[in-house]
Design a protein around this motif. Structure first.
Motif, mmCIF file in Angstrom:
data_model
loop_
_atom_site.group_PDB
_atom_site.id
_atom_site.type_symbol
_atom_site.label_atom_id
_atom_site.label_comp_id
_atom_site.label_asym_id
_atom_site.label_seq_id
_atom_site.Cartn_x
_atom_site.Cartn_y
_atom_site.Cartn_z
ATOM 1 N N UNK A 52 0.825 -1.216 0.000
ATOM 2 C CA UNK A 52 0.000 0.000 0.000
ATOM 3 C C UNK A 52 0.858 1.264 0.000
ATOM 4 N N UNK A 53 2.117 1.119 -0.366
ATOM 5 C CA UNK A 53 3.034 2.259 -0.418
ATOM 6 C C UNK A 53 2.569 3.264 -1.476
ATOM 7 N N UNK A 54 2.135 4.461 -1.066
ATOM 8 C CA UNK A 54 1.617 5.436 -2.036
ATOM 9 C C UNK A 54 2.693 6.031 -2.935
ATOM 10 N N UNK A 55 3.957 5.844 -2.564
ATOM 11 C CA UNK A 55 5.038 6.417 -3.371
ATOM 12 C C UNK A 55 5.482 5.487 -4.496
ATOM 13 N N UNK A 56 4.982 4.253 -4.501
ATOM 14 C CA UNK A 56 5.409 3.300 -5.525
ATOM 15 C C UNK A 56 4.764 3.612 -6.875
ATOM 16 N N UNK A 57 5.510 3.351 -7.931
ATOM 17 C CA UNK A 57 4.987 3.532 -9.283
ATOM 18 C C UNK A 57 4.171 2.314 -9.732
ATOM 19 N N UNK A 58 4.227 1.223 -8.962
ATOM 20 C CA UNK A 58 3.466 0.017 -9.286
ATOM 21 C C UNK A 58 2.091 0.082 -8.640
ATOM 22 N N UNK A 59 1.124 -0.599 -9.232
ATOM 23 C CA UNK A 59 -0.222 -0.656 -8.652
ATOM 24 C C UNK A 59 -0.220 -1.612 -7.463
#
Length: 251
Positions: A52-59
């Motif tokens: 659930x990392x909001x900074x990741x570029x992955x969904x």
């Protein structure tokens, strides 16, 4: 020119000596370390935090699939499947569910993924259900295949008839589960296969007996005619099952 320079040097040395004397004469508990840097390690992130990392570029779905591949403990993989299936972004095509259902090293994880996938597919309609159950029938794990055949019985879909007939005609020990599912499917091909199995005199008698019993569920005139013939069989067991099936049809 030299006198001012000498005076400056003398002043600097004096100030340094005074500062040093102040530090050295200060009580130990009051001294302030001059070059101390305190480092506080951040708590390690769990797989849930990383997904659930909001900074990741992955969904989130992509991150869940990635984390699943890195989990060695089957219990943790079960947790991830349970959690992922409850998320708003999850559906029957979510990679982490589909891959776990087909290829996870733990049979329990595979069965859980199948169960969650069927539940999600049911919300999307018959085509989605057929897709999931068909994938399960094609899995390499016998228990996953068997459970998928049971799901086919609970969710009788004409789209699955070719797959069920293929299993029914195989030599797999669980092939009769396919016949059972076909008996509950409203499709001419399905009804014909159940009638065929119930008619066989050269096959396994136990399978034939069970197929005859299933004719009570097959809404087809050919099934009724066959039961009428078998009700007069010289084989006491076949005759008894045929009569019971006829009675059940009339209720």
């Amino acid at each position: 020119m030299k006198k001012p320079l000498v005076a400056c040097l003398a002043f600097g040395i004096t100030v340094g000596l005074v500062a040093t004397w102040i530090v050295l004469t200060q009580p130990a508990h009051e001294r302030v370390p001059m070059a101390r840097v305190e480092v506080v390690d951040a708590a390690p992130k769990s797989w849930r935090d990383r997904v659930i990392d909001p900074t990741s570029k992955m969904t989130p779905a992509e991150l869940a699939d990635y984390e699943m591949n890195n989990l060695r403990d089957a219990g943790e993989r079960r947790e991830l499947i349970e959690w992922a299936a409850s998320q708003p972004w999850a559906d029957h095509k979510t990679p982490v569910l589909r891959k776990a259902m087909i290829a996870d090293a733990s049979e329990d994880v595979q069965l859980l993924a199948l169960d969650k996938s069927v539940g999600l597919a049911a919300k999307s309609g018959a085509a989605a259900l057929a897709e999931v159950i068909r994938a399960g029938i094609g899995a390499g794990n016998p228990r996953v295949v068997q459970q998928s055949l049971r799901e086919a019985r609970k969710h009788p879909l004409p789209e699955l008839v070719p797959d069920l007939i293929e299993v029914a005609d195989s030599k797999a020990a669980y092939r009769f589960l396919a016949v059972d599912a076909l008996a509950f499917t409203d499709d001419d091909r399905a009804r014909a296969k159940v009638i065929e199995v119930a008619s066989r005199e050269d096959g396994e008698k136990s399978e034939r007996i069970r197929a005859i019993a299933l004719l009570s569920k097959v809404k087809d005139e050919r099934a009724l005619q066959l039961l009428g013939q078998l009700a007069g069989s010289l084989d006491e067991e076949i005759r008894k099952v045929a009569l019971e099936a006829l009675a059940a049809r009339s209720q």
